[in-house]
Design a protein around this motif. Structure first.
Motif, PDB file in Angstrom:
ATOM      1  N   ALA A   6       0.836  -1.205   0.000  1.00  0.00           N
ATOM      2  CA  ALA A   6       0.000   0.000   0.000  1.00  0.00           C
ATOM      3  C   ALA A   6       0.871   1.254   0.000  1.00  0.00           C
ATOM      4  O   ALA A   6       0.535   2.261  -0.646  1.00  0.00           O
ATOM      5  CB  ALA A   6      -0.928  -0.004   1.209  1.00  0.00           C
ATOM      6  N   PHE A   7       1.986   1.210   0.695  1.00  0.00           N
ATOM      7  CA  PHE A   7       2.900   2.346   0.707  1.00  0.00           C
ATOM      8  C   PHE A   7       3.464   2.598  -0.688  1.00  0.00           C
ATOM      9  O   PHE A   7       3.534   3.736  -1.156  1.00  0.00           O
ATOM     10  CB  PHE A   7       4.029   2.095   1.707  1.00  0.00           C
ATOM     11  CG  PHE A   7       5.014   3.214   1.794  1.00  0.00           C
ATOM     12  CD1 PHE A   7       4.722   4.365   2.516  1.00  0.00           C
ATOM     13  CD2 PHE A   7       6.233   3.133   1.144  1.00  0.00           C
ATOM     14  CE1 PHE A   7       5.626   5.404   2.586  1.00  0.00           C
ATOM     15  CE2 PHE A   7       7.144   4.158   1.201  1.00  0.00           C
ATOM     16  CZ  PHE A   7       6.855   5.304   1.932  1.00  0.00           C
ATOM     17  N   CYS A   8       3.861   1.509  -1.351  1.00  0.00           N
ATOM     18  CA  CYS A   8       4.408   1.646  -2.713  1.00  0.00           C
ATOM     19  C   CYS A   8       3.357   2.161  -3.684  1.00  0.00           C
ATOM     20  O   CYS A   8       3.670   2.906  -4.619  1.00  0.00           O
ATOM     21  CB  CYS A   8       4.953   0.306  -3.195  1.00  0.00           C
ATOM     22  SG  CYS A   8       6.448  -0.200  -2.317  1.00  0.00           S
ATOM     23  N   ALA A   9       2.100   1.767  -3.466  1.00  0.00           N
ATOM     24  CA  ALA A   9       1.016   2.197  -4.344  1.00  0.00           C
ATOM     25  C   ALA A   9       0.480   3.581  -3.974  1.00  0.00           C
ATOM     26  O   ALA A   9      -0.314   4.154  -4.714  1.00  0.00           O
ATOM     27  CB  ALA A   9      -0.125   1.184  -4.285  1.00  0.00           C
ATOM     28  N   GLY A  10       0.909   4.098  -2.823  1.00  0.00           N
ATOM     29  CA  GLY A  10       0.437   5.410  -2.391  1.00  0.00           C
ATOM     30  C   GLY A  10      -0.986   5.380  -1.845  1.00  0.00           C
ATOM     31  O   GLY A  10      -1.686   6.390  -1.872  1.00  0.00           O
ATOM     32  N   TRP A  11      -1.419   4.246  -1.343  1.00  0.00           N
ATOM     33  CA  TRP A  11      -2.784   4.090  -0.831  1.00  0.00           C
ATOM     34  C   TRP A  11      -2.748   4.140   0.696  1.00  0.00           C
ATOM     35  O   TRP A  11      -2.471   3.152   1.370  1.00  0.00           O
ATOM     36  CB  TRP A  11      -3.372   2.766  -1.335  1.00  0.00           C
ATOM     37  CG  TRP A  11      -4.809   2.559  -0.983  1.00  0.00           C
ATOM     38  CD1 TRP A  11      -5.820   3.456  -1.062  1.00  0.00           C
ATOM     39  CD2 TRP A  11      -5.398   1.346  -0.499  1.00  0.00           C
ATOM     40  NE1 TRP A  11      -6.999   2.897  -0.658  1.00  0.00           N
ATOM     41  CE2 TRP A  11      -6.775   1.598  -0.308  1.00  0.00           C
ATOM     42  CE3 TRP A  11      -4.900   0.084  -0.215  1.00  0.00           C
ATOM     43  CZ2 TRP A  11      -7.643   0.622   0.165  1.00  0.00           C
ATOM     44  CZ3 TRP A  11      -5.773  -0.875   0.245  1.00  0.00           C
ATOM     45  CH2 TRP A  11      -7.131  -0.608   0.430  1.00  0.00           C
ATOM     46  N   THR A  12      -3.000   5.308   1.265  1.00  0.00           N
ATOM     47  CA  THR A  12      -2.886   5.530   2.705  1.00  0.00           C
ATOM     48  C   THR A  12      -3.791   4.621   3.532  1.00  0.00           C
ATOM     49  O   THR A  12      -3.339   4.070   4.535  1.00  0.00           O
ATOM     50  CB  THR A  12      -3.153   7.015   3.039  1.00  0.00           C
ATOM     51  OG1 THR A  12      -2.253   7.817   2.275  1.00  0.00           O
ATOM     52  CG2 THR A  12      -2.934   7.292   4.510  1.00  0.00           C
ATOM     53  N   PRO A  13      -5.081   4.423   3.168  1.00  0.00           N
ATOM     54  CA  PRO A  13      -5.909   3.514   3.980  1.00  0.00           C
ATOM     55  C   PRO A  13      -5.342   2.083   4.023  1.00  0.00           C
ATOM     56  O   PRO A  13      -5.464   1.395   5.039  1.00  0.00           O
ATOM     57  CB  PRO A  13      -7.268   3.533   3.293  1.00  0.00           C
ATOM     58  CG  PRO A  13      -7.305   4.822   2.542  1.00  0.00           C
ATOM     59  CD  PRO A  13      -5.890   5.081   2.131  1.00  0.00           C
ATOM     60  N   GLY A  14      -4.708   1.647   2.943  1.00  0.00           N
ATOM     61  CA  GLY A  14      -4.113   0.313   2.914  1.00  0.00           C
ATOM     62  C   GLY A  14      -2.947   0.172   3.878  1.00  0.00           C
ATOM     63  O   GLY A  14      -2.734  -0.900   4.461  1.00  0.00           O
ATOM     64  N   ILE A  15      -2.196   1.274   4.033  1.00  0.00           N
ATOM     65  CA  ILE A  15      -1.096   1.253   5.007  1.00  0.00           C
ATOM     66  C   ILE A  15      -1.664   1.012   6.398  1.00  0.00           C
ATOM     67  O   ILE A  15      -1.169   0.169   7.158  1.00  0.00           O
ATOM     68  CB  ILE A  15      -0.293   2.573   4.956  1.00  0.00           C
ATOM     69  CG1 ILE A  15       0.369   2.743   3.596  1.00  0.00           C
ATOM     70  CG2 ILE A  15       0.733   2.618   6.082  1.00  0.00           C
ATOM     71  CD1 ILE A  15       0.983   4.116   3.380  1.00  0.00           C
ATOM     72  N   TRP A  16      -2.722   1.743   6.753  1.00  0.00           N
ATOM     73  CA  TRP A  16      -3.331   1.596   8.079  1.00  0.00           C
ATOM     74  C   TRP A  16      -3.983   0.222   8.251  1.00  0.00           C
ATOM     75  O   TRP A  16      -3.947  -0.353   9.346  1.00  0.00           O
ATOM     76  CB  TRP A  16      -4.328   2.715   8.346  1.00  0.00           C
ATOM     77  CG  TRP A  16      -3.615   4.015   8.537  1.00  0.00           C
ATOM     78  CD1 TRP A  16      -3.594   5.072   7.674  1.00  0.00           C
ATOM     79  CD2 TRP A  16      -2.772   4.362   9.633  1.00  0.00           C
ATOM     80  NE1 TRP A  16      -2.794   6.068   8.177  1.00  0.00           N
ATOM     81  CE2 TRP A  16      -2.279   5.654   9.388  1.00  0.00           C
ATOM     82  CE3 TRP A  16      -2.374   3.711  10.795  1.00  0.00           C
ATOM     83  CZ2 TRP A  16      -1.423   6.312  10.274  1.00  0.00           C
ATOM     84  CZ3 TRP A  16      -1.528   4.370  11.673  1.00  0.00           C
ATOM     85  CH2 TRP A  16      -1.060   5.651  11.406  1.00  0.00           C
ATOM     86  N   LEU A  17      -4.565  -0.307   7.184  1.00  0.00           N
ATOM     87  CA  LEU A  17      -5.150  -1.651   7.270  1.00  0.00           C
ATOM     88  C   LEU A  17      -4.064  -2.702   7.513  1.00  0.00           C
ATOM     89  O   LEU A  17      -4.240  -3.626   8.326  1.00  0.00           O
ATOM     90  CB  LEU A  17      -5.929  -1.979   5.999  1.00  0.00           C
ATOM     91  CG  LEU A  17      -7.245  -1.225   5.807  1.00  0.00           C
ATOM     92  CD1 LEU A  17      -7.810  -1.493   4.420  1.00  0.00           C
ATOM     93  CD2 LEU A  17      -8.233  -1.627   6.883  1.00  0.00           C
ATOM     94  N   GLY A  18      -2.954  -2.581   6.811  1.00  0.00           N
ATOM     95  CA  GLY A  18      -1.843  -3.512   7.005  1.00  0.00           C
ATOM     96  C   GLY A  18      -1.266  -3.429   8.411  1.00  0.00           C
ATOM     97  O   GLY A  18      -1.004  -4.453   9.057  1.00  0.00           O
ATOM     98  N   LEU A  19      -1.079  -2.199   8.902  1.00  0.00           N
ATOM     99  CA  LEU A  19      -0.574  -2.028  10.261  1.00  0.00           C
ATOM    100  C   LEU A  19      -1.586  -2.517  11.292  1.00  0.00           C
ATOM    101  O   LEU A  19      -1.209  -3.048  12.341  1.00  0.00           O
ATOM    102  CB  LEU A  19      -0.203  -0.569  10.508  1.00  0.00           C
ATOM    103  CG  LEU A  19       0.972  -0.048   9.685  1.00  0.00           C
ATOM    104  CD1 LEU A  19       1.203   1.436   9.940  1.00  0.00           C
ATOM    105  CD2 LEU A  19       2.225  -0.852   9.961  1.00  0.00           C
ATOM    106  N   GLY A  20      -2.875  -2.369  10.986  1.00  0.00           N
ATOM    107  CA  GLY A  20      -3.917  -2.910  11.868  1.00  0.00           C
ATOM    108  C   GLY A  20      -3.845  -4.427  11.950  1.00  0.00           C
ATOM    109  O   GLY A  20      -4.053  -5.021  13.018  1.00  0.00           O
ATOM    110  N   LEU A  21      -3.526  -5.074  10.825  1.00  0.00           N
ATOM    111  CA  LEU A  21      -3.386  -6.526  10.826  1.00  0.00           C
ATOM    112  C   LEU A  21      -2.188  -6.962  11.675  1.00  0.00           C
ATOM    113  O   LEU A  21      -2.232  -8.000  12.334  1.00  0.00           O
ATOM    114  CB  LEU A  21      -3.257  -7.060   9.402  1.00  0.00           C
ATOM    115  CG  LEU A  21      -3.206  -8.583   9.249  1.00  0.00           C
ATOM    116  CD1 LEU A  21      -4.420  -9.239   9.902  1.00  0.00           C
ATOM    117  CD2 LEU A  21      -3.127  -8.952   7.787  1.00  0.00           C
TER     118      LEU A  21
END
Length: 129
Positions: free
Chosen positions: A32-47
């Motif tokens: 998500a970081f590489c794609a620039g998708w901020t909500p995905g970064i938070w979802l990954g960190l939430g996991l």
């Protein structure tokens, strides 16, 4: 005999599950970081946070291991730790669970020929009414 010798590497259901979830979360956050998708970064960190909670809960349910090496018969990852019900001595995870008592002396599985001490033999005394 394994390639690592006679050591307890701590392979448990709790360890494998938590590691798999943390790797997936880290990979998702990185993608998500590489794609620039901020909500995905938070979802990954939430996991990753969920992985820590799942590992802790599995440890408390007996699918983890106490601190230190285990006896040889208890080293298989499919062996459940029955001592976890009362808590492991010197275990931060068990202390964080709140109402768990300190573990009784000794591991759940004893080596062949070992015997448990009676309360009278280890200095314990029953309270009189």
């Amino acid at each position: 005999m394994s390639a690592h010798g006679d050591v307890d590497l701590g392979h448990t259901v709790a360890g494998w599950t938590g590691t798999a979830l943390a790797v997936l979360g880290s990979a998702a956050a990185g993608a998500a970081f590489c794609a620039g998708w901020t909500p995905g970064i938070w979802l990954g960190l939430g996991l990753v946070v969920v992985a820590a909670a799942v590992t802790w809960l599995l440890h408390l349910a007996g699918w983890g291991k106490p601190s230190g090496p285990r006896p040889a018969p208890a080293r298989d990852w499919r062996v459940r730790d029955d001592v976890a019900r009362t808590g492991h001595a010197d275990c931060l995870g068990c202390r964080m669970s709140g109402g768990r008592r300190a573990a009784a002396a000794g591991p759940a599985l004893r080596p062949a020929g070992a015997t448990a001490l009676s309360p009278a033999a280890d200095g314990g005394a029953e309270a009189s009414g």
